[in-house]
Design a protein around this motif. Structure first.
Motif, PDB file in Angstrom:
ATOM      1  N   VAL A  73       0.855  -1.172   0.000  1.00  0.00           N
ATOM      2  CA  VAL A  73       0.000   0.000   0.000  1.00  0.00           C
ATOM      3  C   VAL A  73       0.899   1.233   0.000  1.00  0.00           C
ATOM      4  CG1 VAL A  73      -1.824   1.248   1.218  1.00  0.00           C
ATOM      5  CG2 VAL A  73      -1.753  -1.246   1.313  1.00  0.00           C
ATOM      6  N   GLY A  74       0.794   2.028  -1.067  1.00  0.00           N
ATOM      7  CA  GLY A  74       1.646   3.211  -1.181  1.00  0.00           C
ATOM      8  C   GLY A  74       3.107   2.809  -1.210  1.00  0.00           C
ATOM      9  N   ASP A  75       3.926   3.524  -0.450  1.00  0.00           N
ATOM     10  CA  ASP A  75       5.352   3.189  -0.399  1.00  0.00           C
ATOM     11  C   ASP A  75       5.711   2.446   0.895  1.00  0.00           C
ATOM     12  OD1 ASP A  75       5.018   5.278   1.336  1.00  0.00           O
ATOM     13  OD2 ASP A  75       6.613   6.532   0.525  1.00  0.00           O
ATOM     14  N   HIS A  76       4.693   1.900   1.548  1.00  0.00           N
ATOM     15  CA  HIS A  76       4.922   1.126   2.773  1.00  0.00           C
ATOM     16  C   HIS A  76       5.503  -0.235   2.419  1.00  0.00           C
ATOM     17  CE1 HIS A  76       2.978   4.011   5.420  1.00  0.00           C
ATOM     18  NE2 HIS A  76       2.096   4.190   4.447  1.00  0.00           N
ATOM     19  N   PRO A  77       6.042  -0.942   3.404  1.00  0.00           N
ATOM     20  CA  PRO A  77       6.615  -2.268   3.129  1.00  0.00           C
ATOM     21  C   PRO A  77       5.577  -3.248   2.586  1.00  0.00           C
ATOM     22  CG  PRO A  77       7.241  -1.505   5.327  1.00  0.00           C
ATOM     23  CD  PRO A  77       6.219  -0.546   4.804  1.00  0.00           C
ATOM     24  N   VAL A  78       6.055  -4.222   1.852  1.00  0.00           N
ATOM     25  CA  VAL A  78       5.204  -5.273   1.304  1.00  0.00           C
ATOM     26  C   VAL A  78       4.725  -6.158   2.453  1.00  0.00           C
ATOM     27  CG1 VAL A  78       5.141  -7.281  -0.223  1.00  0.00           C
ATOM     28  CG2 VAL A  78       6.384  -5.227  -0.902  1.00  0.00           C
ATOM     29  N   ARG A  79       3.443  -6.505   2.417  1.00  0.00           N
ATOM     30  CA  ARG A  79       2.865  -7.395   3.431  1.00  0.00           C
ATOM     31  C   ARG A  79       2.637  -8.751   2.783  1.00  0.00           C
ATOM     32  NH1 ARG A  79      -2.131  -3.621   5.410  1.00  0.00           N
ATOM     33  NH2 ARG A  79      -0.964  -1.698   5.602  1.00  0.00           N
ATOM     34  N   SER A  80       3.102  -9.764   3.420  1.00  0.00           N
ATOM     35  CA  SER A  80       2.881 -11.122   2.932  1.00  0.00           C
ATOM     36  C   SER A  80       1.386 -11.408   2.910  1.00  0.00           C
ATOM     37  CB  SER A  80       3.578 -12.119   3.854  1.00  0.00           C
ATOM     38  OG  SER A  80       3.119 -13.426   3.600  1.00  0.00           O
ATOM     39  N   TYR A  81       0.945 -12.134   1.871  1.00  0.00           N
ATOM     40  CA  TYR A  81      -0.473 -12.502   1.807  1.00  0.00           C
ATOM     41  C   TYR A  81      -0.868 -13.338   3.018  1.00  0.00           C
ATOM     42  CZ  TYR A  81      -0.637 -10.940  -3.055  1.00  0.00           C
ATOM     43  OH  TYR A  81      -0.594 -10.195  -4.197  1.00  0.00           O
ATOM     44  N   GLN A  82       0.091 -13.996   3.637  1.00  0.00           N
ATOM     45  CA  GLN A  82      -0.193 -14.852   4.779  1.00  0.00           C
ATOM     46  C   GLN A  82      -0.357 -14.057   6.082  1.00  0.00           C
ATOM     47  OE1 GLN A  82      -0.719 -17.921   3.792  1.00  0.00           O
ATOM     48  NE2 GLN A  82       0.060 -17.402   1.772  1.00  0.00           N
ATOM     49  N   SER A  83       0.013 -12.767   6.076  1.00  0.00           N
ATOM     50  CA  SER A  83      -0.047 -11.974   7.305  1.00  0.00           C
ATOM     51  C   SER A  83      -1.485 -11.594   7.647  1.00  0.00           C
ATOM     52  CB  SER A  83       0.801 -10.699   7.164  1.00  0.00           C
ATOM     53  OG  SER A  83       0.167  -9.782   6.283  1.00  0.00           O
ATOM     54  N   ALA A  84      -1.708 -11.377   8.921  1.00  0.00           N
ATOM     55  CA  ALA A  84      -3.041 -10.984   9.389  1.00  0.00           C
ATOM     56  C   ALA A  84      -3.437  -9.622   8.816  1.00  0.00           C
ATOM     57  CB  ALA A  84      -3.060 -10.941  10.915  1.00  0.00           C
ATOM     58  N   GLU A  85      -2.463  -8.704   8.690  1.00  0.00           N
ATOM     59  CA  GLU A  85      -2.757  -7.367   8.165  1.00  0.00           C
ATOM     60  C   GLU A  85      -3.237  -7.425   6.718  1.00  0.00           C
ATOM     61  OE1 GLU A  85       0.302  -8.117   9.443  1.00  0.00           O
ATOM     62  OE2 GLU A  85       0.170  -7.194  11.416  1.00  0.00           O
ATOM     63  N   ALA A  86      -2.542  -8.203   5.885  1.00  0.00           N
ATOM     64  CA  ALA A  86      -2.930  -8.314   4.476  1.00  0.00           C
ATOM     65  C   ALA A  86      -4.273  -9.026   4.346  1.00  0.00           C
ATOM     66  CB  ALA A  86      -1.859  -9.059   3.681  1.00  0.00           C
ATOM     67  N   SER A  87      -4.483 -10.054   5.136  1.00  0.00           N
ATOM     68  CA  SER A  87      -5.754 -10.790   5.092  1.00  0.00           C
ATOM     69  C   SER A  87      -6.923  -9.894   5.479  1.00  0.00           C
ATOM     70  CB  SER A  87      -5.712 -11.997   6.019  1.00  0.00           C
ATOM     71  OG  SER A  87      -4.767 -12.923   5.561  1.00  0.00           O
ATOM     72  N   SER A  88      -6.746  -9.090   6.512  1.00  0.00           N
ATOM     73  CA  SER A  88      -7.784  -8.177   6.958  1.00  0.00           C
ATOM     74  C   SER A  88      -8.045  -7.099   5.905  1.00  0.00           C
ATOM     75  CB  SER A  88      -7.364  -7.529   8.279  1.00  0.00           C
ATOM     76  OG  SER A  88      -8.300  -6.569   8.680  1.00  0.00           O
ATOM     77  N   PHE A  89      -6.972  -6.563   5.326  1.00  0.00           N
ATOM     78  CA  PHE A  89      -7.075  -5.543   4.282  1.00  0.00           C
ATOM     79  C   PHE A  89      -7.879  -6.077   3.099  1.00  0.00           C
ATOM     80  CE2 PHE A  89      -5.712  -3.043   0.687  1.00  0.00           C
ATOM     81  CZ  PHE A  89      -5.483  -1.773   1.199  1.00  0.00           C
ATOM     82  N   LEU A  90      -7.507  -7.267   2.620  1.00  0.00           N
ATOM     83  CA  LEU A  90      -8.195  -7.867   1.480  1.00  0.00           C
ATOM     84  C   LEU A  90      -9.635  -8.241   1.812  1.00  0.00           C
ATOM     85  CD1 LEU A  90      -5.362 -10.061  -0.020  1.00  0.00           C
ATOM     86  CD2 LEU A  90      -6.499  -8.128  -1.116  1.00  0.00           C
ATOM     87  N   THR A 110     -10.705   6.543   0.141  1.00  0.00           N
ATOM     88  CA  THR A 110      -9.750   7.074  -0.821  1.00  0.00           C
ATOM     89  C   THR A 110      -9.779   6.206  -2.063  1.00  0.00           C
ATOM     90  OG1 THR A 110      -7.458   7.745  -1.166  1.00  0.00           O
ATOM     91  CG2 THR A 110      -7.799   5.732   0.094  1.00  0.00           C
ATOM     92  N   PRO A 111      -9.567   6.797  -3.219  1.00  0.00           N
ATOM     93  CA  PRO A 111      -9.482   5.960  -4.414  1.00  0.00           C
ATOM     94  C   PRO A 111      -8.160   5.195  -4.426  1.00  0.00           C
ATOM     95  CG  PRO A 111      -9.172   8.268  -4.980  1.00  0.00           C
ATOM     96  CD  PRO A 111      -9.510   8.218  -3.526  1.00  0.00           C
ATOM     97  N   PHE A 112      -8.155   4.044  -5.049  1.00  0.00           N
ATOM     98  CA  PHE A 112      -6.951   3.225  -5.178  1.00  0.00           C
ATOM     99  C   PHE A 112      -6.531   3.163  -6.645  1.00  0.00           C
ATOM    100  CE2 PHE A 112      -8.956   1.407  -1.379  1.00  0.00           C
ATOM    101  CZ  PHE A 112      -7.891   1.411  -0.496  1.00  0.00           C
ATOM    102  N   ARG A 113      -5.235   3.057  -6.867  1.00  0.00           N
ATOM    103  CA  ARG A 113      -4.696   2.787  -8.198  1.00  0.00           C
ATOM    104  C   ARG A 113      -3.999   1.435  -8.112  1.00  0.00           C
ATOM    105  NH1 ARG A 113      -0.690   6.394  -8.806  1.00  0.00           N
ATOM    106  NH2 ARG A 113       0.876   4.821  -8.462  1.00  0.00           N
ATOM    107  N   ILE A 114      -4.571   0.449  -8.797  1.00  0.00           N
ATOM    108  CA  ILE A 114      -4.080  -0.928  -8.730  1.00  0.00           C
ATOM    109  C   ILE A 114      -2.947  -1.142  -9.736  1.00  0.00           C
ATOM    110  CG2 ILE A 114      -4.688  -3.351  -9.118  1.00  0.00           C
ATOM    111  CD1 ILE A 114      -6.089  -2.391  -6.723  1.00  0.00           C
ATOM    112  N   THR A 115      -1.898  -1.799  -9.272  1.00  0.00           N
ATOM    113  CA  THR A 115      -0.828  -2.261 -10.148  1.00  0.00           C
ATOM    114  C   THR A 115      -0.672  -3.751  -9.899  1.00  0.00           C
ATOM    115  OG1 THR A 115       0.290  -0.128  -9.965  1.00  0.00           O
ATOM    116  CG2 THR A 115       1.587  -1.958 -10.826  1.00  0.00           C
TER     117      THR A 115
END
Length: 146
Positions: A73-90, A110-115
């Motif tokens: 998200v933005g220029d923040h660190p990459v979150r593993s798909y296995q992490s609780a944060e990424a799972s909650s976000f998704l 906020t609008p998102f721009r997907i890559t």
């Protein structure tokens, strides 16, 4: 627990239903203004001392990058798909909500721009580099026969 759109083929290779993610993000972007949203802010007034004026600024889309091994998200660190944060976000995205963790930074969404970079790993050392096909001095592509 992973959202239903993430199934693990191997521990490091999740399968993401990108079509469903894109559909959810498009719906949320329509609510957030799809890049045309405005944010109120204050800045110092020109030619005055200590006076501020209210300004409406365009709210740029927040970059959301999907890598093979996680999301960013933005220029923040990459979150593993296995992490609780990424799972909650998704899970929030797929349920049609702006991610809960963004409630203070973006109370109105906020609008998102997907890559989509799922073909690449998030670590730059893991990404293949294409040096190009190359040419000989005669202008022929390498491997080309005359």
């Amino acid at each position: 627990k992973l959202p239903p759109t993430l199934e693990s083929r191997a521990a490091d290779e999740p399968l993401l239903d990108m079509a469903r993610v894109l559909a959810s993000v498009m719906e949320l972007n329509a609510i957030a203004g799809d890049g045309s949203s405005l944010r109120a802010s204050a800045r110092p007034a020109e030619g005055t001392r200590g006076t501020t004026v209210g300004v409406l600024e365009a709210l740029p889309p927040l970059p959301l990058t999907f890598w093979r091994d996680g999301l960013q998200v933005g220029d923040h660190p990459v979150r593993s798909y296995q992490s609780a944060e990424a799972s909650s976000f998704l899970a929030d995205l797929l349920d049609g909500f702006f991610p809960y963790e963004m409630r203070y930074a973006f109370p109105d969404g906020t609008p998102f721009r997907i890559t989509d970079r799922r073909a690449l790993g998030s670590n730059p050392a893991q990404r293949p580099h294409n040096w190009g096909g190359g040419r000989t001095l005669g202008g022929q592509a390498l491997g080309e026969q005359t």
